[in-house]
Design a protein around this motif. Structure first.
Motif, PDB file in Angstrom:
ATOM      1  N   THR B  35       0.860  -1.155   0.000  1.00 25.12           N
ATOM      2  CA  THR B  35       0.000   0.000   0.000  1.00 25.12           C
ATOM      3  C   THR B  35       0.892   1.198   0.000  1.00 25.12           C
ATOM      4  N   ALA B  52      -0.908  -1.916   6.737  1.00 23.92           N
ATOM      5  CA  ALA B  52      -1.262  -0.763   5.935  1.00 23.92           C
ATOM      6  C   ALA B  52      -2.374  -1.068   4.950  1.00 23.92           C
ATOM      7  N   ALA B  53      -2.440  -2.255   4.475  1.00 22.30           N
ATOM      8  CA  ALA B  53      -3.490  -2.586   3.528  1.00 22.30           C
ATOM      9  C   ALA B  53      -4.753  -2.818   4.327  1.00 22.30           C
ATOM     10  N   ALA B  54      -5.641  -1.874   4.220  1.00 23.01           N
ATOM     11  CA  ALA B  54      -6.826  -1.931   5.044  1.00 23.01           C
ATOM     12  C   ALA B  54      -7.662  -3.179   4.862  1.00 23.01           C
ATOM     13  N   PRO B  55      -7.800  -3.676   3.644  1.00 18.63           N
ATOM     14  CA  PRO B  55      -8.748  -4.746   3.477  1.00 18.63           C
ATOM     15  C   PRO B  55      -8.419  -5.928   4.346  1.00 18.63           C
TER      16      PRO B  55
END
Lengths: 77, 498
Positions: B35, B52-55
């Motif tokens: 991300t 960091a990668a929200a999903p």
């Protein structure tokens, strides 16, 4: 690469609790494209009678006149 | 179960478990693509994961698993559904090729292994995982290859590939499977060995990696996305994840309890050093955020990222639980990063990046989401953050962030215009409505998304009546920035947080 913080619960809560207010920035952006006041109000779902005194006055201001808009609204929209 | 909207599915994470699809929940997935923040965290399982990668994926029941013998790998896949999914993910791939990736360094081991095939499919997510289990001197070891893809109306499924293994599975040391080797050089300047050495230099106290995960996506691009993360065991005892990212940065994240955080010595010196530049310790930030909140911090991921173009980058991930009678209930998870970077005009700018704001449905409507976001902005005020960036995505986000005052990043102006034009072409809009949308799109400004979101004409989309703004933006994807010095943005936000 991007990530996103999106979340249903977050948005449902925030949107549901939001305060409805005439989006003067969007109105001015649309006016700057050449749309008429009537076209803009119709698209934004407002009638002149719905607007506050300041926003009603803002309708008549030339959309690029930042000085007048700031004097009227207290900030540059 | 958290009620979440899957963010950026185009960039959605691939999970290392086949029964995971990219719809968010509170636990960080084991494997995610990079991300803008490229930081690392530990998921519930303790596996290194990128916070960091929200999903964050939601578990779905696997179809399968189908047990396979080594000899089955060389035959055409007999299970019709699994075969269909594999073809859809990558027509060039077969079980035999996948297996060869796992056993490239030790072909003989294939015959001593047992295999399981797990797969999942629904309207928007397909995945297939081949798990091998083989006896080693230190016991059974499982390694797995995962292929996954997200389908959306706007972006066809693209295969994502991840591989997970333990160091002891690779007798000759750190090597890459063929499939990854051929792409590595396109992405990284250094060899895997060199990168590992530089990581040890950066984060010297890290112990031996206990699980390694490789991830690839965008294989059809000139520069595919590639990341490598592992779990480590430093002497401090804090769960530690390390991640190498595409931009050459390295991230280290330690997971601690709030009590350990308060003591102050639970974090490694490498982490504490980067945090110093913000003038607040992670403990102080967490205390500030949750003072008087409905939720309390249950577990905290404290991360730093070094070596990229973002300076002094720190990441904080907080797993929230309720208080009083809700004290055992998971309330959600918040992850954000802070860093310094030159902005488009060349000035040093203090950024926050919202990676994840995830709230459990049970806490919905109680004001938790609003209070957490408000606390974040109070913290940004204290830290003199200039801009708050995020990636608005699937379902509500593409509409809602515009309503709250996030503007389009320069790169997203044309991208959003294109998405909106495609929608307009499919909708039967009245000429007067089409005229308005065309005019807004022609203006091509960073606040174009505001005007689109504010359109309130009633229209029909997918058989339901909605506003034109929602019809155009729900499900759109764009990178946004919130300028804390822009009064118009602040006024928009106040309507929702005030």
């Amino acid at each position: 690469m991007d990530s996103s913080p999106d979340d249903t619960a977050l948005h449902e809560e925030l949107l549901a609790g939001g305060r409805e207010e005439f989006p003067v920035e969007s109105f001015l952006l649309m006016r700057r494209t050449g749309l008429t006041i009537e076209e803009c109000l119709d698209a934004l779902g407002y009638k002149v009678s719905d607007l506050s005194f300041q926003h009603r006055a803002a309708l008549a201001v030339e959309p690029n006149d930042e000085e007048q808009l700031k004097a009227l609204l207290g900030y540059v929209p | 179960m958290s009620s979440t909207i899957q963010p950026n599915l185009a960039r959605a994470n691939i999970a290392s478990r086949a029964n995971i699809r990219p719809a968010a929940q509170s636990a960080a997935p084991a494997e995610q693509p990079g991300t803008q923040t490229d930081s690392v965290s530990l998921g519930e399982s303790g596996q290194a994961a990128e916070v960091a990668a929200a999903p964050v994926p939601e578990k779905k029941e696997d179809k399968g698993p189908v047990k396979l013998k080594p000899s089955d790998l060389s035959r055409p896949l007999s299970h019709p559904k699994a075969s269909q999914i594999l073809k859809a993910l990558d027509p060039e791939l077969s079980l035999s090729k996948l297996s060869k990736t796992l056993f490239e360094n030790d072909p003989a081991a294939e015959h001593n292994s047992s295999f399981e095939l797990r797969f999942y499919e629904d309207d928007d997510w397909k995945s297939l995982t081949l798990v091998s289990t083989r006896p080693l001197s230190n016991g059974e070891v499982a390694s797995q290859i995962h292929l996954g893809a997200y389908n959306s109306a706007e972006e066809p499924a693209k295969p994502r590939f991840s591989m997970e293994y333990k160091p002891e599975e690779i007798p000759s040391g750190y090597q890459l499977p063929d499939l990854m080797q051929k792409h590595w050089g396109k992405v990284f300047d250094k060899s895997p060995k060199e990168m590992e050495a530089s990581l040890k230099e950066q984060f010297g106290e890290l112990g031996k990696a206990s699980k390694i995960r490789l991830y690839m996506s965008d294989l059809d691009q000139e520069k595919p996305y590639f990341s490598n993360s592992w779990e480590a065991q430093p002497e401090s005892g804090a769960k530690t994840g390390v991640r190498l990212s595409q931009d050459g940065s390295a991230s280290l994240t330690q997971t601690v309890t709030p009590e350990e955080l308060e003591k102050g010595d639970s974090l490694s010196p490498a982490v504490r050093e980067v945090w110093k530049s913000w003038g607040l310790t992670p403990d102080e930030m967490v205390s500030d955020m949750f003072s008087g909140s409905l939720a309390r911090p249950a577990s905290v991921d404290v991360g730093v990222t070094v070596g990229g173009d973002k300076k002094d980058m720190v990441t904080l991930g907080v797993e929230m639980k309720g208080r009083a009678e809700d004290k055992d209930k998971t309330a959600g998870r918040v992850v954000f990063s802070l860093y310094n970077k030159d902005s488009e005009d060349g000035k040093n700018t203090r950024y926050a990046y919202h990676n994840l704001l995830n709230f459990d449905k049970e806490f919905q409507g109680k004001g938790l989401a609003k209070s957490v976001l408000r606390s974040n902005f109070a913290l940004y005020d204290r830290l003199k953050i200039d801009k708050v960036d995020l990636y608005a995505a699937i379902t509500v986000g593409g509409y809602a962030w515009a309503k709250y005052g996030w503007q389009l990043k320069p790169d997203s102006i044309d991208k959003l215009a294109e998405q909106v034009r495609e929608r307009v072409d499919k909708m039967k809009l009245k000429p007067k409505d089409k005229k308005v949308v065309d005019a807004i799109l022609k203006a091509k400004g960073p606040k174009m998304n505001w005007a689109l979101s504010d359109l309130r004409q009633k229209v029909e989309k997918d058989g339901e009546e909605t506003t034109l703004g929602k019809a155009l933006l729900l499900g759109s994807r764009w990178a946004g920035t919130f300028d804390r010095h822009d009064q118009a943005s602040m006024k928009r936000l106040e309507r929702y947080l005030g």
